[in-house]
Design an enzyme around this catalytic site. Sequence first.
Site, PDB file in Angstrom:
ATOM      1  CE1 TYR A  71      -2.602   3.447   1.530  1.00  0.00           C
ATOM      2  CE2 TYR A  71      -4.018   2.010   0.211  1.00  0.00           C
ATOM      3  CZ  TYR A  71      -3.757   3.252   0.788  1.00  0.00           C
ATOM      4  OH  TYR A  71      -4.649   4.278   0.628  1.00  0.00           O
ATOM      5  CG  PHE A 123      -6.633  19.118 -23.932  1.00  0.00           C
ATOM      6  CD1 PHE A 123      -7.016  18.312 -22.875  1.00  0.00           C
ATOM      7  CD2 PHE A 123      -6.838  18.652 -25.233  1.00  0.00           C
ATOM      8  CE1 PHE A 123      -7.547  17.048 -23.109  1.00  0.00           C
ATOM      9  CE2 PHE A 123      -7.366  17.405 -25.474  1.00  0.00           C
ATOM     10  CZ  PHE A 123      -7.714  16.590 -24.422  1.00  0.00           C
ATOM     11  CB  THR A 124     -11.501  19.163 -23.449  1.00  0.00           C
ATOM     12  OG1 THR A 124     -10.662  18.014 -23.492  1.00  0.00           O
ATOM     13  CG2 THR A 124     -11.943  19.493 -24.851  1.00  0.00           C
ATOM     14  CG  ASP A 215      -0.729  18.923 -21.081  1.00  0.00           C
ATOM     15  OD1 ASP A 215      -1.929  19.053 -21.362  1.00  0.00           O
ATOM     16  OD2 ASP A 215      -0.155  17.811 -21.092  1.00  0.00           O
ATOM     17  CE  LYS A 258      -3.483  11.454 -23.785  1.00  0.00           C
ATOM     18  NZ  LYS A 258      -4.276  11.379 -22.537  1.00  0.00           N
ATOM     19  NE  ARG A 382     -11.462  16.471 -29.557  1.00  0.00           N
ATOM     20  CZ  ARG A 382     -11.418  16.431 -28.203  1.00  0.00           C
ATOM     21  NH1 ARG A 382     -10.265  16.406 -27.590  1.00  0.00           N
ATOM     22  NH2 ARG A 382     -12.536  16.413 -27.502  1.00  0.00           N
ATOM     23  CG  PHE A 448     -16.194  16.245 -26.108  1.00  0.00           C
ATOM     24  CD1 PHE A 448     -15.974  17.460 -25.458  1.00  0.00           C
ATOM     25  CD2 PHE A 448     -15.444  15.152 -25.736  1.00  0.00           C
ATOM     26  CE1 PHE A 448     -15.013  17.576 -24.463  1.00  0.00           C
ATOM     27  CE2 PHE A 448     -14.486  15.263 -24.749  1.00  0.00           C
ATOM     28  CZ  PHE A 448     -14.268  16.469 -24.118  1.00  0.00           C
TER      29      PHE A 448
HETATM   30  C1  LIG Z   1      -2.785  17.427 -24.157  1.00  0.00           C
HETATM   31  C2  LIG Z   1      -3.557  16.642 -23.150  1.00  0.00           C
HETATM   32  C3  LIG Z   1      -4.350  15.551 -23.538  1.00  0.00           C
HETATM   33  O1  LIG Z   1      -4.396  15.202 -24.834  1.00  0.00           O
HETATM   34  C4  LIG Z   1      -5.092  14.834 -22.552  1.00  0.00           C
HETATM   35  C5  LIG Z   1      -5.970  13.764 -22.888  1.00  0.00           C
HETATM   36  N1  LIG Z   1      -6.150  13.485 -24.163  1.00  0.00           N
HETATM   37  C6  LIG Z   1      -6.997  12.637 -24.705  1.00  0.00           C
HETATM   38  C7  LIG Z   1      -8.062  11.883 -23.930  1.00  0.00           C
HETATM   39  C8  LIG Z   1      -9.297  12.752 -23.997  1.00  0.00           C
HETATM   40  C9  LIG Z   1      -9.519  13.657 -22.992  1.00  0.00           C
HETATM   41  C10 LIG Z   1     -10.634  14.499 -23.057  1.00  0.00           C
HETATM   42  C11 LIG Z   1     -11.485  14.424 -24.158  1.00  0.00           C
HETATM   43  C12 LIG Z   1     -11.244  13.501 -25.162  1.00  0.00           C
HETATM   44  C13 LIG Z   1     -10.124  12.666 -25.105  1.00  0.00           C
HETATM   45  C14 LIG Z   1      -6.976  12.555 -26.169  1.00  0.00           C
HETATM   46  O2  LIG Z   1      -7.657  11.683 -26.729  1.00  0.00           O
HETATM   47  O3  LIG Z   1      -6.256  13.385 -26.787  1.00  0.00           O
HETATM   48  C15 LIG Z   1      -4.965  15.247 -21.200  1.00  0.00           C
HETATM   49  C16 LIG Z   1      -5.710  14.554 -20.081  1.00  0.00           C
HETATM   50  O4  LIG Z   1      -5.044  13.329 -19.821  1.00  0.00           O
HETATM   51  P1  LIG Z   1      -5.889  12.048 -19.323  1.00  0.00           P
HETATM   52  O5  LIG Z   1      -6.746  11.630 -20.455  1.00  0.00           O
HETATM   53  O6  LIG Z   1      -4.825  11.028 -18.994  1.00  0.00           O
HETATM   54  O7  LIG Z   1      -6.673  12.483 -18.129  1.00  0.00           O
HETATM   55  C17 LIG Z   1      -4.158  16.322 -20.876  1.00  0.00           C
HETATM   56  N2  LIG Z   1      -3.468  17.006 -21.837  1.00  0.00           N
END
Ligand SMILES: CC1=C(O)/C(=C\N=C(/Cc2ccccc2)C(=O)O)C(COP(=O)(O)O)=CN1
Length: 456
Positions: A71, A123-124, A215, A258, A382, A448
Amino acid sequence: MKFMPEPYKVKMVEPLRILPKEERIEAIKKAGYNTFLLNSRDVYIDLLTDSGTNAMSDRQWAGLMMGDEAYAGSENWFHLQSTVQEIMGFKHVVPTHQGRGAENLLSQILVKPGSYVPGNMYFTTTRAHQELNGGTFVDVINDDAHISDNPDVLFKGNIDLKKYEDLINKVGAENIPYICVGVTVNLAGGQPVSMKNLREVYELSKKHGIRVMFDCTRYVENAYFIKAREEGYKDKTIAEIVKEMFSYADGATMSGKKDGIVNIGGFLAMNEEELYSKATALVVVYEGMPSYGGMTGRDMEAFAIGLKEALDYNYIKHRVEQVEYLGNKLSEAGIPIVRPVGGHAVFLDARAFLPHIPQEQYPAQVLAAEIYIESGVRTMERGNVSAGRTKEGKEYFPKLELVRLTLPRRVYSYAHLDFVAEAIIRTFKRRDEIKGLKFIYEPPVLRFFTGRFEHV
Ligand SMILES: CC1=C(O)/C(=C\N=C(/Cc2ccccc2)C(=O)O)C(COP(=O)(O)O)=CN1
């Protein structure tokens, strides 16, 4: 040979299947013309996202067997922590279950009502956390980034220093807790930031006592573009370029899903003692102990191994070139895409693809649905749907109305990409028959993900 063969061979396979067209039409209708609501079993080639969909290596799978599921104080945590410190040079690391776990901690600690957070395009999830804590995101990316077809601008992710300095002078540095520098910039089309710009942004920020937080979700792709495109870096290793990049940051949020090449994981890293102490106090509320942050020991082991693998030049060259391969095929066929082609995806310009559909009828949303009907290939909207609404309830109508074809790392072959290109070319040929959409269910936040549509 222009495009190198895959620098790996396959050891395990996951059979794919394609539904008959009439079943695909039924499936997308049931999903409310929203590709996020399709079932994986009904998808043939899944280009929705590169987030968490990447193939791990044999070393990473072996690492799963080394999970120390204590843990507190897991051996795997020390491996992950030291790997991040070695690669990025930050003093402290706080583990989280994924990127938005880190965004939540950072925003709760640093963003207050009345804060302004500048960044290179939104970013969203990043903006959502800043706004949830009373902050206002301010886009300080250079204007070229908002122009879809701009092939000669090699670093479209760059920050416009004048926009940034104007904001500082307007609101005061004391109201800017940090600038958020995305490397690469996802919604601009996976566009990189140059080392020169990173250095200049850091110098300007330090002059005003403002933190620089990356980021760094796709930082290895950014490093690859610096090596390939920026004067003075072609003979540097990816690791050397990465280390210099992070020397221009005070900390970072990272989604391991990623460029960590894992299916789950993330972290918040920083040099500042006070930020570290506040983050370790808060992480136990949202993620778990500061030595696991919502990840299992085995996931942390795979993450540490993935971070190192991602720095291999042959891996990252092939990864980025696969995207370029697909982009070139589409561009040569006259399909409007974001240029230069980015690091993780080819972005279709839905506005140019479907000029007869106004942005209030969501051209990118319907194009993603039509590509699925045509081929079983899943892509992601997007554009106006993803941009959501302002606090006053107005739609953003972003300049970029895009459909993202996102390539997972080490998953698909060039033959899959040929199939995708041919499907999109067929859809382009029948674009005049495509009609716009309207919401039948519009969620209040991040609409979305679960919004549903029907044809107007
Ligand atoms: C630049 C960047 C990203 O691209 C990112 C996540 N991307 C994603 C996943 C996603 C997130 C929200 C809506 C649709 C798809 C991508 O499909 O592109 C996050 C959050 O990371 P997280 O998903 O691990 O929480 C932070 N910064």
